[in-house]
Design a protein around this motif. Structure first.
Motif, PDB file in Angstrom:
ATOM      1  N   TRP A  43      -1.764 -14.290 -10.876  1.00  0.00           N
ATOM      2  CA  TRP A  43      -1.437 -13.143 -11.713  1.00  0.00           C
ATOM      3  C   TRP A  43      -1.755 -11.831 -11.009  1.00  0.00           C
ATOM      4  O   TRP A  43      -1.007 -10.856 -11.108  1.00  0.00           O
ATOM      5  CB  TRP A  43      -2.211 -13.231 -13.020  1.00  0.00           C
ATOM      6  CG  TRP A  43      -2.120 -11.975 -13.854  1.00  0.00           C
ATOM      7  CD1 TRP A  43      -3.035 -10.993 -13.947  1.00  0.00           C
ATOM      8  CD2 TRP A  43      -1.022 -11.585 -14.680  1.00  0.00           C
ATOM      9  NE1 TRP A  43      -2.605  -9.997 -14.794  1.00  0.00           N
ATOM     10  CE2 TRP A  43      -1.362 -10.341 -15.257  1.00  0.00           C
ATOM     11  CE3 TRP A  43       0.192 -12.174 -14.992  1.00  0.00           C
ATOM     12  CZ2 TRP A  43      -0.516  -9.675 -16.122  1.00  0.00           C
ATOM     13  CZ3 TRP A  43       1.033 -11.505 -15.861  1.00  0.00           C
ATOM     14  CH2 TRP A  43       0.687 -10.274 -16.420  1.00  0.00           C
ATOM     15  N   SER A  44      -2.868 -11.783 -10.271  1.00  0.00           N
ATOM     16  CA  SER A  44      -3.244 -10.547  -9.594  1.00  0.00           C
ATOM     17  C   SER A  44      -2.207 -10.147  -8.557  1.00  0.00           C
ATOM     18  O   SER A  44      -1.864  -8.966  -8.444  1.00  0.00           O
ATOM     19  CB  SER A  44      -4.624 -10.688  -8.948  1.00  0.00           C
ATOM     20  OG  SER A  44      -4.592 -11.607  -7.870  1.00  0.00           O
ATOM     21  N   PHE A  45      -1.692 -11.124  -7.804  1.00  0.00           N
ATOM     22  CA  PHE A  45      -0.656 -10.808  -6.821  1.00  0.00           C
ATOM     23  C   PHE A  45       0.611 -10.304  -7.504  1.00  0.00           C
ATOM     24  O   PHE A  45       1.252  -9.353  -7.042  1.00  0.00           O
ATOM     25  CB  PHE A  45      -0.354 -12.042  -5.961  1.00  0.00           C
ATOM     26  CG  PHE A  45      -1.383 -12.297  -4.901  1.00  0.00           C
ATOM     27  CD1 PHE A  45      -1.443 -11.507  -3.753  1.00  0.00           C
ATOM     28  CD2 PHE A  45      -2.309 -13.313  -5.054  1.00  0.00           C
ATOM     29  CE1 PHE A  45      -2.392 -11.744  -2.779  1.00  0.00           C
ATOM     30  CE2 PHE A  45      -3.267 -13.548  -4.078  1.00  0.00           C
ATOM     31  CZ  PHE A  45      -3.315 -12.764  -2.941  1.00  0.00           C
ATOM     32  N   ALA A  46       0.980 -10.936  -8.606  1.00  0.00           N
ATOM     33  CA  ALA A  46       2.155 -10.496  -9.349  1.00  0.00           C
ATOM     34  C   ALA A  46       1.953  -9.081  -9.892  1.00  0.00           C
ATOM     35  O   ALA A  46       2.871  -8.251  -9.870  1.00  0.00           O
ATOM     36  CB  ALA A  46       2.448 -11.470 -10.495  1.00  0.00           C
ATOM     37  N   TYR A  47       0.745  -8.791 -10.377  1.00  0.00           N
ATOM     38  CA  TYR A  47       0.437  -7.468 -10.930  1.00  0.00           C
ATOM     39  C   TYR A  47       0.550  -6.399  -9.842  1.00  0.00           C
ATOM     40  O   TYR A  47       1.067  -5.306 -10.079  1.00  0.00           O
ATOM     41  CB  TYR A  47      -0.965  -7.480 -11.520  1.00  0.00           C
ATOM     42  CG  TYR A  47      -1.305  -6.241 -12.306  1.00  0.00           C
ATOM     43  CD1 TYR A  47      -1.054  -6.178 -13.669  1.00  0.00           C
ATOM     44  CD2 TYR A  47      -1.872  -5.136 -11.671  1.00  0.00           C
ATOM     45  CE1 TYR A  47      -1.361  -5.040 -14.400  1.00  0.00           C
ATOM     46  CE2 TYR A  47      -2.183  -3.996 -12.388  1.00  0.00           C
ATOM     47  CZ  TYR A  47      -1.922  -3.949 -13.754  1.00  0.00           C
ATOM     48  OH  TYR A  47      -2.218  -2.827 -14.464  1.00  0.00           O
ATOM     49  N   ALA A  53      -0.750   0.029  -8.036  1.00  0.00           N
ATOM     50  CA  ALA A  53      -2.001  -0.665  -7.743  1.00  0.00           C
ATOM     51  C   ALA A  53      -2.727  -0.130  -6.518  1.00  0.00           C
ATOM     52  O   ALA A  53      -3.912   0.199  -6.585  1.00  0.00           O
ATOM     53  CB  ALA A  53      -1.735  -2.164  -7.575  1.00  0.00           C
ATOM     54  N   TRP A  54      -2.042  -0.049  -5.373  1.00  0.00           N
ATOM     55  CA  TRP A  54      -2.746   0.173  -4.115  1.00  0.00           C
ATOM     56  C   TRP A  54      -2.639   1.626  -3.644  1.00  0.00           C
ATOM     57  O   TRP A  54      -1.544   2.158  -3.503  1.00  0.00           O
ATOM     58  CB  TRP A  54      -2.181  -0.740  -3.017  1.00  0.00           C
ATOM     59  CG  TRP A  54      -2.511  -2.179  -3.236  1.00  0.00           C
ATOM     60  CD1 TRP A  54      -1.713  -3.142  -3.755  1.00  0.00           C
ATOM     61  CD2 TRP A  54      -3.767  -2.814  -2.974  1.00  0.00           C
ATOM     62  NE1 TRP A  54      -2.372  -4.336  -3.827  1.00  0.00           N
ATOM     63  CE2 TRP A  54      -3.645  -4.172  -3.348  1.00  0.00           C
ATOM     64  CE3 TRP A  54      -4.984  -2.378  -2.451  1.00  0.00           C
ATOM     65  CZ2 TRP A  54      -4.678  -5.083  -3.217  1.00  0.00           C
ATOM     66  CZ3 TRP A  54      -6.019  -3.290  -2.326  1.00  0.00           C
ATOM     67  CH2 TRP A  54      -5.855  -4.622  -2.696  1.00  0.00           C
ATOM     68  N   ILE A  69       8.329  -1.780 -11.609  1.00  0.00           N
ATOM     69  CA  ILE A  69       8.826  -1.180 -12.850  1.00  0.00           C
ATOM     70  C   ILE A  69       8.563   0.322 -12.919  1.00  0.00           C
ATOM     71  O   ILE A  69       9.039   0.993 -13.833  1.00  0.00           O
ATOM     72  CB  ILE A  69       8.204  -1.866 -14.087  1.00  0.00           C
ATOM     73  CG1 ILE A  69       6.690  -1.626 -14.124  1.00  0.00           C
ATOM     74  CG2 ILE A  69       8.512  -3.343 -14.095  1.00  0.00           C
ATOM     75  CD1 ILE A  69       6.044  -2.148 -15.395  1.00  0.00           C
ATOM     76  N   GLY A  70       7.819   0.874 -11.962  1.00  0.00           N
ATOM     77  CA  GLY A  70       7.577   2.311 -11.928  1.00  0.00           C
ATOM     78  C   GLY A  70       6.770   2.847 -13.094  1.00  0.00           C
ATOM     79  O   GLY A  70       6.901   4.011 -13.476  1.00  0.00           O
ATOM     80  N   TYR A  71       5.930   2.034 -13.675  1.00  0.00           N
ATOM     81  CA  TYR A  71       5.114   2.459 -14.825  1.00  0.00           C
ATOM     82  C   TYR A  71       4.003   3.392 -14.369  1.00  0.00           C
ATOM     83  O   TYR A  71       3.396   3.190 -13.319  1.00  0.00           O
ATOM     84  CB  TYR A  71       4.504   1.233 -15.505  1.00  0.00           C
ATOM     85  CG  TYR A  71       3.552   1.554 -16.628  1.00  0.00           C
ATOM     86  CD1 TYR A  71       4.024   1.760 -17.917  1.00  0.00           C
ATOM     87  CD2 TYR A  71       2.179   1.660 -16.401  1.00  0.00           C
ATOM     88  CE1 TYR A  71       3.154   2.060 -18.957  1.00  0.00           C
ATOM     89  CE2 TYR A  71       1.300   1.967 -17.434  1.00  0.00           C
ATOM     90  CZ  TYR A  71       1.796   2.159 -18.702  1.00  0.00           C
ATOM     91  OH  TYR A  71       0.940   2.463 -19.723  1.00  0.00           O
ATOM     92  N   GLU A  72       3.742   4.444 -15.166  1.00  0.00           N
ATOM     93  CA  GLU A  72       2.646   5.355 -14.853  1.00  0.00           C
ATOM     94  C   GLU A  72       2.037   5.851 -16.160  1.00  0.00           C
ATOM     95  O   GLU A  72       2.725   6.438 -17.002  1.00  0.00           O
ATOM     96  CB  GLU A  72       3.139   6.538 -14.030  1.00  0.00           C
ATOM     97  CG  GLU A  72       2.002   7.422 -13.538  1.00  0.00           C
ATOM     98  CD  GLU A  72       2.479   8.508 -12.590  1.00  0.00           C
ATOM     99  OE1 GLU A  72       1.645   9.350 -12.219  1.00  0.00           O
ATOM    100  OE2 GLU A  72       3.671   8.499 -12.232  1.00  0.00           O
TER     101      GLU A  72
END
Length: 294
Positions: A43-47, A53-54, A69-72
């Protein structure tokens, strides 16, 4: 030396490790726990791929991966604030143009005004008057019913819009407490006497003879602003000297300091900084704190 054997109490085989005669039982984690752990790694890799994230450094500074998804979260908050502002824009337009008394008599509109006024107070007024409008030395408490320049809606609005002794505003209220000692108007004995008289106005004089002499000094120098009985004059910004509320301190040393060197605190004029709707909302908020005058 490691030696496996079966524990007599639990019937579980040991790992073969022993410390001070205490053997370690061989109780592996349940399969479901192991599989869940592996799933969180996947799940962490998918997230990391889907969500921001980075962090990484570019030529213009630090930024971060945007994710598929470009979420912010910042955009979400910005959009929510914009929606709130849009929802109350009509109300704020009415607050900017309606008479203050009419706003105060409209419960729905007053609710918006108080919310906007509280927010504006925290941003602009709290650094001097305190987050609870309790004031401090040199900055009036806005929760009581003691007003230097008046506590009606119109008075508060004028103070907010034009300030007190504020350079650059022709309509600012501009009266000062004279420096009777520094300017050589009164000598030290006269200042001491008038301070005793001022203390006597609230029943605190320690030297009645000095207070009696001070009454004559007060009549010749102070009555014009503070009135015959020292009850003050809001039109001139002259405080009431008969109560227990003191802007710069009511002990004798503070009174002597005030008479000797004067006072000329400044209140900014917010008319050039805040829009009319915000000033009206601030007016209603300050008025609602408990000490507003009719």
């Amino acid at each position: 030396m490691s030696e496996k054997h079966k524990d007599e109490v639990t019937g579980v085989e040991t790992t073969g490790h022993s410390w001070d005669g205490i053997r370690e039982l061989n109780n592996p984690l349940p399969k479901w726990w192991i599989y869940t752990f592996y799933a969180t790694i996947v799940w962490s890799f998918a997230y990391w791929v889907v969500m921001p994230a980075w962090p990484y450094l570019t030529g213009s500074g630090w930024t971060y991966t945007q994710g598929v998804i470009g979420y912010e979260q910042r955009n979400v908050v910005t959009n929510e604030l914009a929606a709130v502002a849009e929802g109350r824009s009509g109300a704020m337009e009415r607050i900017a143009t309606m008479p203050l008394e009419e706003i105060a008599n409209d419960p729905a509109l007053m609710e918006v005004a108080l919310g906007a006024g509280k927010a504006a107070f925290g941003d602009n007024c709290a650094p001097c008057h305190g987050s609870g409008a309790q004031g401090s030395k040199g900055f009036p408490n806005l929760n009581d019913d003691d007003w230097i320049w008046g506590g009606t809606l119109d008075d508060i609005h004028t103070t907010l819009a034009h300030g007190i002794r504020w350079d650059g505003d022709d309509e600012t209220r501009n009266n000062v407490m004279m420096a009777y000692g520094r300017d050589g108007i009164l000598n030290r004995t006269e200042i001491n006497d008038v301070a005793e008289y001022v203390l006597s106005l609230s029943g605190r004089a320690g030297n009645q003879e000095a207070a009696a002499r001070g009454a004559e000094v007060f009549a010749s120098q102070c009555v014009a602003c503070h009135g015959d009985g020292g009850t003050g004059n809001q039109e001139l910004g002259a405080p009431n000297l008969t109560d227990a509320i003191w802007l710069y301190g009511g002990e004798k040393a503070s009174i002597v300091e005030t008479v000797s060197n004067g006072r000329s605190g400044v209140m900014p004029a917010w008319g050039g900084r805040l829009d009319e709707g915000t000033i009206n909302a601030l007016t209603l908020f300050v008025y609602s704190l408990g000490g507003g005058e009719k």
